[in-house]
Structure formats: structure tokens, C-alpha cells
Design a protein around this motif. Structure first.
Motif, PDB file in Angstrom:
ATOM      1  N   ASN A  64       0.804  -1.226   0.000  1.00 29.48           N
ATOM      2  CA  ASN A  64       0.000   0.000   0.000  1.00 29.48           C
ATOM      3  C   ASN A  64       0.833   1.271   0.000  1.00 29.48           C
ATOM      4  OD1 ASN A  64      -2.546  -1.348   0.137  1.00 29.48           O
ATOM      5  ND2 ASN A  64      -2.125  -1.774   2.292  1.00 29.48           N
ATOM      6  N   ASP A  66       2.115   2.926   2.388  1.00 27.42           N
ATOM      7  CA  ASP A  66       1.461   3.839   3.334  1.00 27.42           C
ATOM      8  C   ASP A  66       2.329   5.041   3.687  1.00 27.42           C
ATOM      9  OD1 ASP A  66      -0.938   2.453   3.538  1.00 27.42           O
ATOM     10  OD2 ASP A  66      -0.151   1.095   5.076  1.00 27.42           O
ATOM     11  N   GLU A 243      -7.517   1.295  -6.711  1.00 24.74           N
ATOM     12  CA  GLU A 243      -6.904   0.231  -5.898  1.00 24.74           C
ATOM     13  C   GLU A 243      -7.408  -1.144  -6.334  1.00 24.74           C
ATOM     14  OE1 GLU A 243      -4.538   0.480  -3.824  1.00 24.74           O
ATOM     15  OE2 GLU A 243      -4.487   2.556  -3.098  1.00 24.74           O
ATOM     16  N   ASN A 247      -4.789  -3.922  -7.614  1.00 23.20           N
ATOM     17  CA  ASN A 247      -4.664  -5.205  -6.922  1.00 23.20           C
ATOM     18  C   ASN A 247      -5.143  -6.386  -7.757  1.00 23.20           C
ATOM     19  OD1 ASN A 247      -3.460  -4.224  -4.560  1.00 23.20           O
ATOM     20  ND2 ASN A 247      -5.431  -3.574  -3.747  1.00 23.20           N
TER      21      ASN A 247
END
Length: 362
Positions: A64, A66, A243, A247
Motif C-alpha cells: 500500500n 502507506d 486500488e 490489486n
């Protein structure tokens, strides 16, 4: 061609990137790379990732990213942006690829200018997205009223490529209001060279318009073209769509070195501002010098300029410059085949360009 190709591959017309020649002593002004190195913090951050014999490289990166999303959100905290509104990918090109399939593939054709980033029609061909090219006006400016029809989405670069022209924020907001049922994608690869970021970037509008997605890259203003880091900012619903596609394609898009380098680059605002202002200053100086040689120069808010000489063929000029070890971009396309796109280099590189052009023109 090969009989083993799929029918899709037979139909594709791939994007042609700017030339990357391996010539000695080259003055390379054709691919809009930043002439200055990235922040020293980037080099240090990558070195930290490679410590202990590169042990960290045996592990997958954070899928991700982050840390990077938090760093991007922090930079735009003044606009109320949160990490949940940020998507990251391998350069803005990969981000845009996901945008086309996640947000722009609908029943109606999408709209974009007839003179713009030439990857847009390539994505349309790859993902079977219908599209309509809307002509820029005679001054190469985008007119909002020309986008009045029903559509499956709108995308444009701002500042535009290859022209460098900037559409004001007020015009973007009017476009968003008129097309509230469509996604509007603003590709801001060059926005950092446009002047006052708080005034010019459409990220300021994200929290007022849930149909707006703004795409950025660290390749240009952060000097990280070699790391391939891009991102998008928008409503969480738009980010979720991206996303989901990411993914389903590659759940680890950014490697450890790219994440570390990008976070470090965003942290060094002083280096960013110094190099940004250097490019802007060189751009204005180069524009004046070219006008003194009778070139017509479009106003630019990017790290490149778009020029033509009324008495000289653009292709001939590009060839003559190349013979002198200077390469610029010449597009053999309708309406712009007599223009050259020139990346802003260092002051020394720009001076070499002007000296060469004086010689050629005389």
C-alpha cells in the motif's frame, strides 16, 4: 507481425517515447527531464534501504506504500487531503493506465484535446475506450464550452503537453460543475513549474468535487524520472476503484527504493523550491533569447517551451541542432509539425542552444 499475436496486439499503435540516445557530450532537451539532481536526502534514503548488504531487498515492499501516501497527504494538508484520497503507482503513466480502465471505460466516448499527451489515445486502444478529440483553439488553448456534450469522462494535461499552456483553476471548476456526472481527470505532470502552486493546482478543488481526479508525477519537479513514482489525488470512491484495478494487476507496484526516495524527496521542500525556481528563471531567459531570434514562443507554465520559426522548417531545425549535439522534440503531427518542444536545461545548456540556433539561422 506474428500469427501468435492476439487480435488486440495487431490493432495497437504503441506510444513512442522521447529518444534516449547514447551520444557523448549531448545537450538533451527532448524529454522534459529536470536538469538538476534530486535532493541529497533521496540518495541518503536509498542508501539506508541498501544497508546491511541490502538485506531489506529480499523482502516485498509495503503493497500500500502507506509511508508515501502519508507524505503526499501531508504535503496537501492545507487542502484537507487525507491518505485515503491518495493512490500511487510506477510513474504517472501507470497511474493513468489504471485510470483509463477503472474510471474512463464507459458506454459514451471520453473527451480530450486534439493536441495533448499522445499516450491518451494509446490507452484508449489498449483498453477499448471510445474517445473523441476536441480541437484546441487557434492559440492552442482549451475552451471549456467545447466540452459541452455528453461523455464518458474528460481528461487533459494541465499545463498541456506539448504546448505548455495552462488552463486557469476557475475554468477547471466550471468544467467540473457542468460535467458533475462524469469523471474529470487533470494530469498535472508539470504543474509545479506554473507559478503559485496553491493557485494553479486542481488539488485545491478535490474536496469540493467528487468527480475530480488529479494526477501527479515526481519525475519532473522532484528530478526522479529514474525512480518512476506517480500518484493521484481524489475522492476516496475514485481511489478505491484504482486500488481494485491495481490489486488485480500488480499488488506491489512501488519497490522499496522508490518508496524511500519519494518520501525523502517530498520532505525536502527547500531543494524542491530552489530547483523549481531555477527552471522557471531559465525558461523565461530562454524565451526572451528565442524571441530575439524571431521565434514565436507560446506562453509556458511547464519545464519546456513550444516554439516555431516563421521562416524555417521545424524538422530541418531539429536535424541541424542534432548535428551539433543538441536534441529537441519534433512532432510530425497535424497542426504542430512546424513546432519544436524544447526542454528547459541548465543556463549553460540553454546558452549552447541559442549559440547553435544563431549559427543555423545565419
Amino acid at each position: 507481425m506474428s500469427r501468435y499475436w492476439s487480435s488486440l496486439v495487431h490493432r495497437l499503435t504503441p506510444y513512442v517515447p522521447g529518444e534516449q540516445p547514447k551520444l557523448p557530450n549531448l545537450v538533451k532537451l527532448n524529454t522534459n527531464e529536470n536538469p538538476y539532481p534530486p535532493s541529497p536526502r533521496v540518495v541518503a534514503a536509498i542508501a539506508d534501504e541498501l544497508a546491511n548488504g541490502g538485506q531489506a531487498l529480499r523482502l516485498y515492499p509495503d503493497p500500500n506504500a502507506d509511508r508515501l501516501k502519508e507524505a503526499i497527504a501531508a504535503r496537501f494538508a492545507g487542502f484537507g487531503i487525507t491518505p485515503q484520497q491518495v493512490f500511487v503507482g510506477n510513474g504517472s503513466d501507470e497511474v493513468l493506465a489504471h485510470v483509463f480502465i477503472a474510471l474512463l471505460r464507459h458506454e459514451l466516448p471520453i473527451l480530450f484535446p486534439d493536441i495533448t499527451y499522445s499516450f491518451y489515445p494509446v490507452y484508449c486502444g489498449l483498453y477499448d475506450v471510445a474517445w473523441t478529440a476536441v480541437p484546441l483553439d487557434e492559440n492552442f488553448a482549451l475552451q471549456v464550452d467545447d466540452y459541452a456534450g455528453a461523455n464518458g469522462g474528460i481528461i487533459f494535461a494541465n499545463p498541456n503537453a506539448p504546448t505548455g499552456c495552462l488552463l486557469p483553476l476557475a475554468s477547471i471548476e466550471r468544467l467540473l460543475a457542468v460535467h458533475s456526472q462524469s469523471v474529470v481527470v487533470v494530469d498535472e505532470a508539470y504543474i509545479d513549474f506554473g507559478g503559485d502552486f496553491g493557485t494553479d493546482s486542481a488539488i485545491a478543488l478535490v474536496n469540493r468535487h467528487p468527480n475530480l481526479l488529479v494526477v501527479h508525477t515526481l519525475s519532473k519537479s522532484r528530478s526522479l524520472a529514474g525512480l518512476r513514482v506517480g500518484y493521484a489525488v481524489g475522492h476516496p470512491d475514485l481511489i478505491e476503484a484504482l486500488e481494485r484495478v491495481k490489486n488485480s494487476f500488480n499488488s506491489y507496484p512501488l519497490d522499496r527504493l522508490a518508496i524511500a526516495g519519494a518520501v525523502a524527496a517530498l520532505a525536502d521542500e527547500r531543494h524542491f523550491e530552489t530547483t523549481r525556481q531555477a527552471v522557471i528563471h531559465s525558461r523565461e531567459t530562454l524565451c526572451l533569447a528565442l524571441r530575439s531570434l524571431a521565434f514565436e514562443v507560446l506562453p509556458s507554465a511547464a519545464n519546456f517551451i513550444f516554439v516555431r520559426h516563421p521562416q524555417r522548417d521545424a524538422g530541418d531545425l531539429a536535424a541541424a541542432l542534432r548535428q551539433r549535439g543538441i536534441i529537441v522534440r519534433h512532432f510530425r503531427l497535424p497542426r504542430i509539425d512546424q513546432h519544436l518542444r524544447i526542454t528547459i536545461g541548465t543556463d549553460a545548456q540553454c546558452e549552447l542552444l541559442i549559440v547553435a540556433l544563431r549559427e543555423i539561422l545565419n
